[in-house]
Design a protein around this motif. Structure first.
Motif, PDB file in Angstrom:
ATOM      1  N   GLU A 126       3.072  -3.524   7.683  1.00 57.12           N
ATOM      2  CA  GLU A 126       3.837  -2.939   6.582  1.00 57.12           C
ATOM      3  C   GLU A 126       4.881  -3.904   6.044  1.00 57.12           C
ATOM      4  O   GLU A 126       5.235  -3.876   4.863  1.00 57.12           O
ATOM      5  CB  GLU A 126       4.503  -1.647   7.062  1.00 57.12           C
ATOM      6  CG  GLU A 126       5.190  -0.861   5.961  1.00 57.12           C
ATOM      7  CD  GLU A 126       5.759   0.450   6.452  1.00 57.12           C
ATOM      8  OE1 GLU A 126       6.247   1.233   5.620  1.00 57.12           O
ATOM      9  OE2 GLU A 126       5.719   0.711   7.682  1.00 57.12           O
ATOM     10  N   GLU A 133      -1.572   5.308   8.190  1.00 63.28           N
ATOM     11  CA  GLU A 133      -0.797   5.387   9.427  1.00 63.28           C
ATOM     12  C   GLU A 133       0.574   6.030   9.226  1.00 63.28           C
ATOM     13  O   GLU A 133       1.226   6.428  10.191  1.00 63.28           O
ATOM     14  CB  GLU A 133      -0.641   3.994  10.063  1.00 63.28           C
ATOM     15  CG  GLU A 133       0.161   2.987   9.258  1.00 63.28           C
ATOM     16  CD  GLU A 133      -0.717   2.142   8.347  1.00 63.28           C
ATOM     17  OE1 GLU A 133      -0.285   1.030   7.991  1.00 63.28           O
ATOM     18  OE2 GLU A 133      -1.819   2.605   7.975  1.00 63.28           O
ATOM     19  N   TYR A 150      -2.936  -4.944   8.546  1.00 70.05           N
ATOM     20  CA  TYR A 150      -2.151  -4.696   7.344  1.00 70.05           C
ATOM     21  C   TYR A 150      -0.717  -4.357   7.768  1.00 70.05           C
ATOM     22  O   TYR A 150      -0.309  -3.199   7.681  1.00 70.05           O
ATOM     23  CB  TYR A 150      -2.716  -3.524   6.545  1.00 70.05           C
ATOM     24  CG  TYR A 150      -4.033  -3.770   5.862  1.00 70.05           C
ATOM     25  CD1 TYR A 150      -4.129  -4.636   4.773  1.00 70.05           C
ATOM     26  CD2 TYR A 150      -5.185  -3.123   6.294  1.00 70.05           C
ATOM     27  CE1 TYR A 150      -5.344  -4.851   4.133  1.00 70.05           C
ATOM     28  CE2 TYR A 150      -6.398  -3.329   5.661  1.00 70.05           C
ATOM     29  CZ  TYR A 150      -6.473  -4.186   4.580  1.00 70.05           C
ATOM     30  OH  TYR A 150      -7.676  -4.390   3.949  1.00 70.05           O
ATOM     31  N   SER A 160      -8.312  -3.346  10.797  1.00 67.45           N
ATOM     32  CA  SER A 160      -7.347  -2.378  10.230  1.00 67.45           C
ATOM     33  C   SER A 160      -6.893  -1.326  11.233  1.00 67.45           C
ATOM     34  O   SER A 160      -6.785  -0.151  10.903  1.00 67.45           O
ATOM     35  CB  SER A 160      -7.960  -1.676   9.004  1.00 67.45           C
ATOM     36  OG  SER A 160      -8.486  -2.603   8.096  1.00 67.45           O
ATOM     37  N   ARG A 174      -0.397   4.392   2.859  1.00 71.03           N
ATOM     38  CA  ARG A 174      -0.921   3.873   4.114  1.00 71.03           C
ATOM     39  C   ARG A 174      -1.238   5.044   5.044  1.00 71.03           C
ATOM     40  O   ARG A 174      -0.369   5.855   5.333  1.00 71.03           O
ATOM     41  CB  ARG A 174       0.105   2.944   4.762  1.00 71.03           C
ATOM     42  CG  ARG A 174       0.510   1.754   3.894  1.00 71.03           C
ATOM     43  CD  ARG A 174       1.671   0.996   4.513  1.00 71.03           C
ATOM     44  NE  ARG A 174       1.273   0.358   5.750  1.00 71.03           N
ATOM     45  CZ  ARG A 174       0.866  -0.911   5.834  1.00 71.03           C
ATOM     46  NH1 ARG A 174       0.777  -1.644   4.744  1.00 71.03           N
ATOM     47  NH2 ARG A 174       0.537  -1.435   6.987  1.00 71.03           N
ATOM     48  N   GLN A 221      -2.040  -2.200  13.518  1.00 72.57           N
ATOM     49  CA  GLN A 221      -0.747  -1.828  12.939  1.00 72.57           C
ATOM     50  C   GLN A 221      -0.368  -0.374  13.230  1.00 72.57           C
ATOM     51  O   GLN A 221       0.807   0.004  13.144  1.00 72.57           O
ATOM     52  CB  GLN A 221      -0.710  -2.092  11.435  1.00 72.57           C
ATOM     53  CG  GLN A 221      -1.566  -1.186  10.584  1.00 72.57           C
ATOM     54  CD  GLN A 221      -2.970  -1.717  10.389  1.00 72.57           C
ATOM     55  OE1 GLN A 221      -3.350  -2.744  10.969  1.00 72.57           O
ATOM     56  NE2 GLN A 221      -3.765  -1.022   9.579  1.00 72.57           N
ATOM     57  N   TRP A 222      -1.357   0.477  13.583  1.00 77.07           N
ATOM     58  CA  TRP A 222      -1.046   1.863  13.929  1.00 77.07           C
ATOM     59  C   TRP A 222      -0.108   1.932  15.137  1.00 77.07           C
ATOM     60  O   TRP A 222       0.657   2.900  15.269  1.00 77.07           O
ATOM     61  CB  TRP A 222      -2.335   2.633  14.246  1.00 77.07           C
ATOM     62  CG  TRP A 222      -3.218   2.930  13.076  1.00 77.07           C
ATOM     63  CD1 TRP A 222      -4.120   2.095  12.499  1.00 77.07           C
ATOM     64  CD2 TRP A 222      -3.305   4.166  12.347  1.00 77.07           C
ATOM     65  NE1 TRP A 222      -4.760   2.727  11.456  1.00 77.07           N
ATOM     66  CE2 TRP A 222      -4.284   4.002  11.342  1.00 77.07           C
ATOM     67  CE3 TRP A 222      -2.645   5.394  12.458  1.00 77.07           C
ATOM     68  CZ2 TRP A 222      -4.621   5.015  10.448  1.00 77.07           C
ATOM     69  CZ3 TRP A 222      -2.996   6.408  11.573  1.00 77.07           C
ATOM     70  CH2 TRP A 222      -3.959   6.218  10.578  1.00 77.07           C
ATOM     71  N   MET A 252       0.848  -1.188   0.000  1.00 78.84           N
ATOM     72  CA  MET A 252       0.000   0.000   0.000  1.00 78.84           C
ATOM     73  C   MET A 252       0.885   1.239   0.000  1.00 78.84           C
ATOM     74  O   MET A 252       1.676   1.477   0.900  1.00 78.84           O
ATOM     75  CB  MET A 252      -0.907  -0.020   1.231  1.00 78.84           C
ATOM     76  CG  MET A 252      -1.868  -1.204   1.265  1.00 78.84           C
ATOM     77  SD  MET A 252      -2.830  -1.270   2.801  1.00 78.84           S
ATOM     78  CE  MET A 252      -3.832   0.186   2.589  1.00 78.84           C
TER      79      MET A 252
END
Length: 229
Positions: A164, A6, A162, A121, A4, A124-125, A1
């Motif tokens: 990275e 984030e 998701y 989603s 992204r 991952q932040w 992506m």
């Protein structure tokens, strides 16, 4: 992506009033959220006994994923760091209880009260250091430790993520295991760039509880392992 969110700004800034409304009004986003939430709920493997469960929706946003929980007969608590997202959830009169909070600072919930948790989603932040005081490993530790405490023994938590890169996936999984969870990654449609989805499926409880990780869905809709076999 390539873009992204984030990587563009912290979530409470990125999802301002304008972005929150745009996100919630997108028919594409609504459809994706519904499908991801249905799959997360399937992976929770809740008992089929007609009894409503109290579930936690982490990074609930404007309540799109929570609506799936409601439609399946469950009660839920939604946590999000964006006040704008929660304002829209309130306007939409979603049926969950909404909490403003930063999951990286831990979850302020009583021990053992949650029957299952989902997150779409969002986790991952925590891998980004948006502030000088942020250290991803410590924020993940606080999150998973507090989540483990508020879940009932034997309950599951399912996170659609998701990451990275492989290092992020391993960091998230390692912090979850250190908190006491058992489980692993479920990969749906691993050979499809467009349809590939990744879920972290965790079980809270002693070794006597089954912690087997479900199999992912393959290209033909049948189950397959993470390597696609």
């Amino acid at each position: 992506m390539s873009n992204r969110p984030e990587l563009l700004a912290p979530p409470e800034i990125f999802y301002d009033d304008s972005e929150a409304r745009k996100y919630t009004s997108s028919s594409r986003i609504i459809d994706i959220q519904a499908r991801l939430s249905e799959r997360a709920l399937e992976l929770l493997a809740l008992p089929v006994d007609g009894i409503p469960r109290l579930l936690l929706d982490i990074g609930c946003g404007s309540g799109l994923s929570g609506e799936t929980l409601t439609e399946n007969g469950h009660q839920w608590i939604g946590l999000d760091i964006s006040q704008s997202m929660l304002n829209i959830a309130s306007e939409r009169e979603v049926e969950g209880d909404l909490l403003l909070g930063d999951m990286g600072q831990g979850l302020a919930l009583r021990p053992g009260i949650i029957d299952g948790a989902i997150s779409i989603s969002a986790v991952q932040w925590l891998c980004n250091a948006d502030k000088s005081s942020h250290e991803p490993r410590l924020r993940l530790k606080a999150f998973f430790g507090s989540l483990y405490r508020c879940l009932a023994r034997g309950a599951r938590a399912v996170f659609q993520v998701y990451p990275e890169n492989i290092a992020q996936r391993e960091l998230i999984l390692r912090c979850a295991m250190h908190a006491g969870f058992a489980g692993g990654v479920v990969m749906d449609y691993p050979h499809s760039t467009k349809s590939r989805k990744e879920y972290l499926v965790l079980t809270c409880g002693p070794p006597s509880i089954s912690t087997a990780v479900p199999r992912g869905k393959g290209e033909d809709g049948e189950s397959c392992s993470e390597d696609g076999k």
